[in-house]
Design a protein around this motif. Sequence first.
Motif, short mmCIF file in Angstrom:
data_model
loop_
_atom_site.label_atom_id
_atom_site.label_comp_id
_atom_site.label_asym_id
_atom_site.label_seq_id
_atom_site.Cartn_x
_atom_site.Cartn_y
_atom_site.Cartn_z
N HIS A 1 67.04 -16.79 7.11
CA HIS A 1 66.32 -18.07 7.16
C HIS A 1 64.82 -17.86 7.24
CE1 HIS A 1 70.17 -18.55 9.53
NE2 HIS A 1 70.37 -19.29 8.46
N ASP B 1 63.04 -16.07 10.44
CA ASP B 1 63.69 -14.86 10.94
C ASP B 1 62.85 -13.62 10.65
OD1 ASP B 1 65.98 -16.21 11.83
OD2 ASP B 1 67.02 -15.93 9.92
N HIS C 1 73.19 -14.68 9.74
CA HIS C 1 72.58 -13.37 10.03
C HIS C 1 73.60 -12.26 9.79
CE1 HIS C 1 69.39 -15.19 13.00
NE2 HIS C 1 69.42 -15.80 11.82
ZN LIG Z 1 68.07 -17.27 11.25
#
Ligand SMILES: [Zn+2]
Length: 222
Positions: free
Chosen positions: A12, A15, A119
């Motif tokens: 994302h 991140d 993730h």
């Molecule tokens: Zn993330």
Amino acid sequence: MTRQTVLVVAAHPDDEVLGCGGTMAAHVARGDEVHVLILAQGLASRGPAEEAAFQALRAAAREAGEALGVTSLTLLDFPDNRLDGVELLDLVKVVEEQVARHRPEVVYTHFAQDLNVDHRVTHNAVVTACRPQPEHCVRTILCFEVPSSTEWSGHAFVANWFVDIGPHLEKKKAALAAYAGEMRPFPHPRSIEGACHLAAWRGASAGVAAAEAFVLFRQRVI
Ligand SMILES: [Zn+2]
């Protein structure tokens, strides 16, 4: 000092900065190429109402990338919080394309056991795309931690690789400020203050004022 090419693969927008923004700035400072690939949209739903927020998030990602001086930023459009519904092969292919294009020696990505499913899927896609076939360019794969996902997972993140980000902490903070809409007030771990505390603790663990910590997934030497 030999210049390196590195690839950061994150699920994302934000991140990449939370996990290794200071390290990216350190690479840029030593003349390395830093390429960033972000797989998912960063918003859970996407209709007409969310379009403005989606565009704002992409703009924030570009601003953060500029703050860190990255060489390239690729923002993809896979569904947020639903990467486990995407064929792994489709994700592997996009990572493989980036690897083929940039030929990185070092790849940074998520920890395998994060709480966030995107993730975990991103980690799987990266280590699949970077499996060590003969002549493969990737020598080192490092897994970063993302506050409010890694430490909330119930799995131990045992750091064994530290990057001194003392000279680059202000750039990381500037990149996080670009993502102000994604940050939360302290004491939420996904806050600028939380990120600074983590950098100080990881630094203290390695004998420097500020660091980012990683788990080494694999390294090929020579
Ligand atoms: Zn993330």
